[in-house]
Write a protein that holds these residues in place. Structure first.
Motif, PDB file in Angstrom:
ATOM      1  N   ALA A 115       0.826  -1.202   0.000  1.00  0.00           N
ATOM      2  CA  ALA A 115       0.000   0.000   0.000  1.00  0.00           C
ATOM      3  C   ALA A 115       0.863   1.255   0.000  1.00  0.00           C
ATOM      4  N   ARG A 116       0.451   2.237  -0.775  1.00  0.00           N
ATOM      5  CA  ARG A 116       1.190   3.500  -0.858  1.00  0.00           C
ATOM      6  C   ARG A 116       0.806   4.445   0.268  1.00  0.00           C
ATOM      7  N   GLY A 117      -0.261   4.108   0.993  1.00  0.00           N
ATOM      8  CA  GLY A 117      -0.727   4.979   2.075  1.00  0.00           C
ATOM      9  C   GLY A 117      -1.540   4.181   3.074  1.00  0.00           C
ATOM     10  N   ALA A 118      -2.472   4.860   3.727  1.00  0.00           N
ATOM     11  CA  ALA A 118      -3.237   4.266   4.811  1.00  0.00           C
ATOM     12  C   ALA A 118      -4.119   3.115   4.318  1.00  0.00           C
ATOM     13  N   VAL A 119      -4.403   2.182   5.247  1.00  0.00           N
ATOM     14  CA  VAL A 119      -5.205   0.998   4.957  1.00  0.00           C
ATOM     15  C   VAL A 119      -6.405   0.978   5.902  1.00  0.00           C
ATOM     16  N   LEU A 120      -7.555   0.558   5.385  1.00  0.00           N
ATOM     17  CA  LEU A 120      -8.780   0.438   6.173  1.00  0.00           C
ATOM     18  C   LEU A 120      -9.180  -1.032   6.255  1.00  0.00           C
ATOM     19  N   ASP A 121      -9.501  -1.487   7.481  1.00  0.00           N
ATOM     20  CA  ASP A 121     -10.006  -2.848   7.686  1.00  0.00           C
ATOM     21  C   ASP A 121     -11.456  -2.758   8.132  1.00  0.00           C
ATOM     22  N   GLY A 174       0.891  -5.713  10.692  1.00  0.00           N
ATOM     23  CA  GLY A 174       1.771  -4.572  10.793  1.00  0.00           C
ATOM     24  C   GLY A 174       3.220  -4.847  10.399  1.00  0.00           C
ATOM     25  N   PRO A 175       4.014  -3.762  10.299  1.00  0.00           N
ATOM     26  CA  PRO A 175       3.627  -2.392  10.684  1.00  0.00           C
ATOM     27  C   PRO A 175       2.612  -1.791   9.715  1.00  0.00           C
ATOM     28  N   LEU A 176       1.568  -1.188  10.290  1.00  0.00           N
ATOM     29  CA  LEU A 176       0.504  -0.600   9.488  1.00  0.00           C
ATOM     30  C   LEU A 176       0.876   0.818   9.083  1.00  0.00           C
ATOM     31  N   PRO A 177       0.535   1.216   7.862  1.00  0.00           N
ATOM     32  CA  PRO A 177       0.860   2.573   7.418  1.00  0.00           C
ATOM     33  C   PRO A 177       0.207   3.644   8.288  1.00  0.00           C
ATOM     34  N   LYS A 178       0.834   4.781   8.375  1.00  0.00           N
ATOM     35  CA  LYS A 178       0.301   5.906   9.132  1.00  0.00           C
ATOM     36  C   LYS A 178      -1.078   6.284   8.586  1.00  0.00           C
ATOM     37  N   GLY A 179      -2.010   6.568   9.500  1.00  0.00           N
ATOM     38  CA  GLY A 179      -3.352   6.967   9.101  1.00  0.00           C
ATOM     39  C   GLY A 179      -4.302   5.819   8.871  1.00  0.00           C
ATOM     40  N   SER A 180      -3.879   4.592   9.140  1.00  0.00           N
ATOM     41  CA  SER A 180      -4.744   3.440   8.935  1.00  0.00           C
ATOM     42  C   SER A 180      -5.916   3.458   9.903  1.00  0.00           C
ATOM     43  N   ALA A 181      -6.987   2.757   9.522  1.00  0.00           N
ATOM     44  CA  ALA A 181      -8.216   2.791  10.324  1.00  0.00           C
ATOM     45  C   ALA A 181      -8.904   1.434  10.253  1.00  0.00           C
ATOM     46  N   ALA A 182      -9.889   1.265  11.136  1.00  0.00           N
ATOM     47  CA  ALA A 182     -10.671   0.036  11.164  1.00  0.00           C
ATOM     48  C   ALA A 182     -12.076   0.364  11.628  1.00  0.00           C
ATOM     49  N   THR A 183     -13.025  -0.467  11.219  1.00  0.00           N
ATOM     50  CA  THR A 183     -14.402  -0.318  11.686  1.00  0.00           C
ATOM     51  C   THR A 183     -14.846  -1.602  12.362  1.00  0.00           C
ATOM     52  N   GLU A 184     -15.802  -1.452  13.260  1.00  0.00           N
ATOM     53  CA  GLU A 184     -16.423  -2.609  13.902  1.00  0.00           C
ATOM     54  C   GLU A 184     -17.820  -2.190  14.346  1.00  0.00           C
ATOM     55  N   THR A 185     -18.771  -3.075  14.180  1.00  0.00           N
ATOM     56  CA  THR A 185     -20.153  -2.739  14.523  1.00  0.00           C
ATOM     57  C   THR A 185     -20.632  -3.450  15.776  1.00  0.00           C
ATOM     58  N   GLY A 186     -19.971  -4.500  16.177  1.00  0.00           N
ATOM     59  CA  GLY A 186     -20.485  -5.338  17.251  1.00  0.00           C
ATOM     60  C   GLY A 186     -19.861  -5.054  18.602  1.00  0.00           C
ATOM     61  N   PRO A 187     -20.069  -5.991  19.539  1.00  0.00           N
ATOM     62  CA  PRO A 187     -19.566  -5.811  20.905  1.00  0.00           C
ATOM     63  C   PRO A 187     -18.046  -5.811  21.006  1.00  0.00           C
ATOM     64  N   ALA A 188     -17.357  -6.222  19.927  1.00  0.00           N
ATOM     65  CA  ALA A 188     -15.895  -6.223  19.953  1.00  0.00           C
ATOM     66  C   ALA A 188     -15.306  -4.838  19.721  1.00  0.00           C
ATOM     67  N   PHE A 189     -16.148  -3.831  19.531  1.00  0.00           N
ATOM     68  CA  PHE A 189     -15.651  -2.485  19.206  1.00  0.00           C
ATOM     69  C   PHE A 189     -14.644  -1.979  20.238  1.00  0.00           C
ATOM     70  N   LEU A 190     -15.001  -2.055  21.509  1.00  0.00           N
ATOM     71  CA  LEU A 190     -14.112  -1.530  22.546  1.00  0.00           C
ATOM     72  C   LEU A 190     -12.815  -2.338  22.625  1.00  0.00           C
ATOM     73  N   THR A 191     -12.924  -3.647  22.427  1.00  0.00           N
ATOM     74  CA  THR A 191     -11.719  -4.483  22.415  1.00  0.00           C
ATOM     75  C   THR A 191     -10.803  -4.081  21.269  1.00  0.00           C
TER      76      THR A 191
END
Length: 282
Positions: free
Chosen positions: A70-76, A89-106
């Motif tokens: 990847a040339r830049g940030a990655v989204l999971d 990792g190492p994950l590129p700077k600015g990477s992000a992730a989403t979660e909808t369920g109870p695992a969000f806080l984890t």
């Protein structure tokens, strides 16, 4: 009462009630497809009486390659507890992730120390899975066994960006439900390799590779079926907790399946998987 802490599961031809009692008390926590289909059978009390084929591809290796190129940030999308994404990792700077369920806080606790922006992504009132990110923000997007909105994936990818996803084909579990006399609670044609590919193309992406694997899940006794139904609570929701009322409601199908196993037969269910790689054109 069977003591499952020391007793193995009953033999396939053991009394029906012994299988119910064992499965009702065996350690099992309702899971999600992402968790159950990526190692949830490891150290399971059903041992080799429940087996599932592994796809021909190696998703972790493919995802790691996407991240490293990847040339830049990655989204999971649908990162679960964040362990898998962190392991790329190492994950590129600015990477992000989403979660909808109870695992969000984890996931936040796991990923934020690595500089990953973890956000909730909820379905809108129209049913679209909107992503809380800017247009073209990511050079790569990953999604394993989570709900995706092809239009949103195309929107957040930068030109030349790569999307990699592994999905559960919605024919998964169809044989087990048929054996129990329970209709599937979803459309078996809702998620197929063609549906995913067509949606991504409509979202402005080009398909690089789209393949499916006709995997199977094999059960050899009623205990393994019942344990699996507790873990995969979405399969037959009314039976997941194995309450006496639920067992009585499904007793005819369960007893017929028990007789199938008791006479030396197996149940081979469908467990198809999908892998798609796409790219947003420049």
């Amino acid at each position: 009462m069977l003591d499952v802490s020391i007793a193995p599961a009953p033999a396939p031809d053991a009394p029906f009630e012994d299988h119910i009692e064992w499965a009702r008390n065996a350690p099992a926590t309702p899971s999600t497809p992402a968790a159950l289909f990526t190692g949830g059978l490891t150290n399971a009390p059903v041992d080799d009486r429940l087996t599932i084929d592994d796809p021909e591809w190696d998703y972790p290796a493919l995802a790691r390659e996407v991240v490293h190129r990847a040339r830049g940030a990655v989204l999971d999308i649908g990162t679960g507890n964040g362990d898998f994404f962190a392991g790329l990792g190492p994950l590129p700077k600015g990477s992000a992730a989403t979660e909808t369920g109870p695992a969000f806080l984890t996931a936040r606790r796991r990923l934020e120390p690595l500089g990953v922006d973890v956000r909730r992504a909820e379905a809108s009132w129209t049913g679209d899975m909107l992503l809380p990110f800017f247009d073209g923000q990511y050079s790569a997007v990953l999604s394993r066994f989570s709900t995706i909105d092809p239009d949103e994936v195309g929107r957040v990818l930068e030109p030349g960006g790569t999307f990699l996803t592994e999905q559960v084909d919605t024919r998964d579990g169809i044989v087990l439900n048929r054996a129990l006399g329970v209709p599937l609670g979803w459309d078996p044609d809702a998620v197929t390799v063609d549906v995913i590919s067509d949606g991504l193309v409509a979202g402005g992406l080009e398909i690089v590779e789209a393949t499916e694997y006709a995997g199977t899940r094999t059960f050899t006794d009623l205990s393994s079926v019942l344990w699996y139904l507790r873990m995969a609570a979405w399969q037959v929701p009314g039976l997941a907790e194995l309450t006496p009322t639920a067992v009585a409601r499904h007793e005819a199908g369960l007893r017929a399946l028990h007789m199938h196993f008791a006479t030396g037969n197996k149940l081979v269910d469908e467990a198809p998987r999908i892998l798609v790689t796409a790219r947003r054109p420049f």
